[in-house]
Design a protein around this motif. Structure first.
Motif, short mmCIF file in Angstrom:
data_model
loop_
_atom_site.label_atom_id
_atom_site.label_comp_id
_atom_site.label_asym_id
_atom_site.label_seq_id
_atom_site.Cartn_x
_atom_site.Cartn_y
_atom_site.Cartn_z
N ILE A 10 0.84 -1.19 0.00
CA ILE A 10 0.00 0.00 0.00
C ILE A 10 0.87 1.25 0.00
CG2 ILE A 10 -0.20 0.01 2.53
CD1 ILE A 10 -3.08 1.01 2.14
N PHE A 11 0.50 2.22 -0.81
CA PHE A 11 1.18 3.51 -0.82
C PHE A 11 0.70 4.34 0.37
CE2 PHE A 11 1.44 2.78 -5.49
CZ PHE A 11 2.80 2.96 -5.64
N LEU A 12 1.63 4.96 1.06
CA LEU A 12 1.31 5.97 2.05
C LEU A 12 1.84 7.29 1.51
CD1 LEU A 12 2.30 4.07 5.33
CD2 LEU A 12 0.05 4.24 4.26
N MET A 13 0.95 8.21 1.16
CA MET A 13 1.36 9.42 0.46
C MET A 13 0.99 10.65 1.28
SD MET A 13 0.42 8.43 -3.49
CE MET A 13 1.39 9.80 -4.10
N ASP A 14 2.01 11.45 1.61
CA ASP A 14 1.76 12.69 2.32
C ASP A 14 1.72 13.84 1.31
OD1 ASP A 14 4.39 13.20 1.61
OD2 ASP A 14 5.19 12.95 3.63
N ALA A 21 3.74 14.09 -7.47
CA ALA A 21 3.01 13.32 -8.48
C ALA A 21 2.00 14.17 -9.26
CB ALA A 21 2.30 12.15 -7.82
N GLY A 22 2.05 15.48 -9.10
CA GLY A 22 1.16 16.35 -9.86
C GLY A 22 -0.20 16.55 -9.24
N LEU A 112 -4.58 -0.23 -2.35
CA LEU A 112 -3.71 0.46 -3.30
C LEU A 112 -3.01 1.67 -2.69
CD1 LEU A 112 -6.02 0.33 -6.43
CD2 LEU A 112 -4.01 -1.09 -5.97
N GLY A 113 -3.70 2.43 -1.86
CA GLY A 113 -3.04 3.61 -1.32
C GLY A 113 -3.84 4.31 -0.25
N VAL A 114 -3.11 5.03 0.58
CA VAL A 114 -3.69 5.93 1.58
C VAL A 114 -3.08 7.30 1.33
CG1 VAL A 114 -3.96 6.45 4.03
CG2 VAL A 114 -3.96 4.06 3.25
N VAL A 115 -3.93 8.27 1.09
CA VAL A 115 -3.48 9.58 0.63
C VAL A 115 -3.99 10.67 1.57
CG1 VAL A 115 -3.51 11.21 -1.30
CG2 VAL A 115 -3.53 8.75 -1.75
N ARG A 317 -5.59 8.78 -9.53
CA ARG A 317 -4.62 9.25 -10.53
C ARG A 317 -3.24 9.46 -9.90
NH1 ARG A 317 -3.22 14.38 -11.33
NH2 ARG A 317 -5.20 15.25 -10.61
N ILE A 318 -3.22 10.02 -8.70
CA ILE A 318 -1.94 10.27 -8.03
C ILE A 318 -1.22 8.97 -7.73
CG2 ILE A 318 -0.91 11.18 -5.92
CD1 ILE A 318 -1.90 13.24 -8.00
N ILE A 319 -1.96 7.97 -7.27
CA ILE A 319 -1.34 6.67 -6.99
C ILE A 319 -0.81 6.04 -8.28
CG2 ILE A 319 -1.81 4.32 -6.20
CD1 ILE A 319 -3.84 5.56 -4.23
N ARG A 320 -1.60 6.13 -9.34
CA ARG A 320 -1.17 5.57 -10.63
C ARG A 320 0.11 6.25 -11.12
NH1 ARG A 320 -5.44 6.54 -13.27
NH2 ARG A 320 -4.78 8.47 -14.29
N THR A 321 0.14 7.58 -11.03
CA THR A 321 1.32 8.33 -11.46
C THR A 321 2.54 7.92 -10.65
OG1 THR A 321 -0.03 10.22 -12.14
CG2 THR A 321 2.31 10.64 -11.72
N THR A 322 2.36 7.74 -9.36
CA THR A 322 3.47 7.34 -8.50
C THR A 322 3.96 5.95 -8.86
OG1 THR A 322 2.61 8.72 -6.71
CG2 THR A 322 4.18 7.01 -6.10
N GLN A 323 3.03 5.04 -9.13
CA GLN A 323 3.42 3.69 -9.54
C GLN A 323 4.26 3.71 -10.81
OE1 GLN A 323 -0.32 1.65 -10.04
NE2 GLN A 323 -0.24 0.75 -7.99
N GLU A 324 3.88 4.56 -11.75
CA GLU A 324 4.51 4.54 -13.07
C GLU A 324 5.76 5.39 -13.16
OE1 GLU A 324 1.32 5.92 -15.47
OE2 GLU A 324 0.26 3.99 -15.50
N THR A 325 5.93 6.35 -12.24
CA THR A 325 6.97 7.35 -12.43
C THR A 325 8.02 7.37 -11.34
OG1 THR A 325 5.27 8.74 -13.47
CG2 THR A 325 7.35 9.80 -12.91
N PHE A 326 7.62 7.12 -10.10
CA PHE A 326 8.53 7.31 -8.98
C PHE A 326 8.80 6.00 -8.25
CE2 PHE A 326 6.00 11.26 -9.38
CZ PHE A 326 7.02 12.10 -9.78
N THR A 327 9.85 6.01 -7.45
CA THR A 327 10.10 4.90 -6.55
C THR A 327 9.10 5.01 -5.41
OG1 THR A 327 12.45 4.92 -7.07
CG2 THR A 327 11.77 3.78 -5.04
#
Length: 333
Positions: A10-14, A21-22, A112-115, A317-327
């Motif tokens: 799971i993504f933890l996004m602050d 991630a835009g 998938l993620g917690v934002v 969208r933010i989670i998808r962008t992070t998956q595709e673009t960033f570590t």
């Protein structure tokens, strides 16, 4: 489409992850709003009823935590919930609302993620306002006033500067506490943003007024309204009842069961009998999909209730962008 992973990390996004991630991209947020409205229209998205849990009285007399679920098909394929606490009593340096959005895969249910939601809520609210602003016909570059200096007002100011900042006149900024307005305006050149100390001046000069305050009592009155004005109310209680009914058209993002419980002033007016459901000229679906437009010179009041499904769309969208673009910052649960 989001990538579903077998062990359900799971993504933890602050806030910083979201910005990287835009998450503050107003154009992408406007696309999310438009696509979500189309999915709702086609029956490929939905918002079940919210539930709430009261907080202790130490957080305020009517403080609650709300669970706001939604799901989206299409390219999103996600289900999620916005978990948000609204409190009246808090430290002065903290926001009234504290929100988190949780997203799962619609097909498998995997996490998938917690934002962190505060910035996404502000951005999607500004995106809705931008879409409405672009739908109103003017015979000149519209003059814009923003009321407020908090998080929602700041994001609306950023949106207005980016999309309308070259219109020829500085965006007006008013707040009850002038110092807060000056602090916010200091982030922009003076030719783009100017603080106005008098509410009457802002209301008289502006073609578009974005009300983004935390006012607990109405302060926008009937005599403030003039032809061809667009008033977007993003706060809860800025416009007096006879102010709302003075407009040629009353619009909102969506009408739903929340009209029976929401503390937003438009829905309170409905429950009190000041307006009827038939008084609503258009919602976002009509504005975006049916190209509803007022006639030149007509005034429009738009109540931005704030749809949690937009938070789910932006978070996806933010989670998808992070998956595709960033570590990614993965955490196994």
């Amino acid at each position: 489409m989001l990538h579903d992973r077998p062990h359900s990390p799971i993504f933890l996004m602050d806030r910083e992850d979201i910005l990287r991630a835009g998450g503050d991209n107003i154009h992408l947020a406007m696309q999310d709003v438009t696509r979500t409205i189309a999915l709702l229209q086609d029956g490929q998205a939905g918002m079940p009823a919210e539930i709430s849990v009261p907080l202790a009285k130490t957080a305020g007399p009517s403080a609650k935590v709300y669970a706001l679920p939604a799901w989206l098909g299409g390219n999103y394929q996600t289900a999620g919930v916005k978990w948000t606490a609204h409190r009246q009593i808090r430290p002065t340096d903290e926001a009234a609302a504290v929100s988190t959005t949780l997203v799962n895969c619609l097909r498998t249910g995997n996490r998938l993620g917690v934002v962190a939601s505060e910035i996404l809520t502000a951005v999607r609210t500004a995106a809705v306002s931008a879409i409405v602003m672009q739908s109103i016909p003017f015979d000149h570059a519209p003059r814009i006033a923003i009321l407020g200096a908090g998080t929602i007002a700041a994001r609306h100011l950023a949106m207005a500067v980016e999309l309308f900042g070259n219109a020829g006149s500085a965006i007006m900024l008013w707040n009850r506490t002038q110092q807060a307005a000056h602090t916010l305006a200091s982030h922009y050149p003076r030719e783009l943003v100017r603080v106005v100390p008098d509410l009457q001046e802002a209301m008289h000069e502006a073609d578009i007024v974005l009300a983004c305050t935390s006012a607990e009592h109405p302060f926008i009155l009937r005599h403030h309204i003039h032809p061809n004005m667009l008033l977007i109310q993003a706060g809860y209680d800025e416009a007096h009842s006879d102010t709302v009914t003075a407009f040629d058209h009353i619009c909102l993002d969506l009408w739903g069961d929340f009209s029976q419980t929401s503390v937003k002033s438009l829905f309170r007016l409905y429950r009190e009998g000041h307006i009827a459901r038939t008084d609503i000229a258009a919602d976002l679906r009509a504005i975006i999909l049916d190209n509803w437009r007022p006639n030149m010179g007509e005034s429009v009041y738009f109540s931005s209730f704030g749809l949690n499904i937009f938070d789910i769309a932006l978070a996806s969208r933010i989670i998808r962008t992070t998956q595709e673009t960033f570590t990614p910052n993965f955490t196994e649960l």
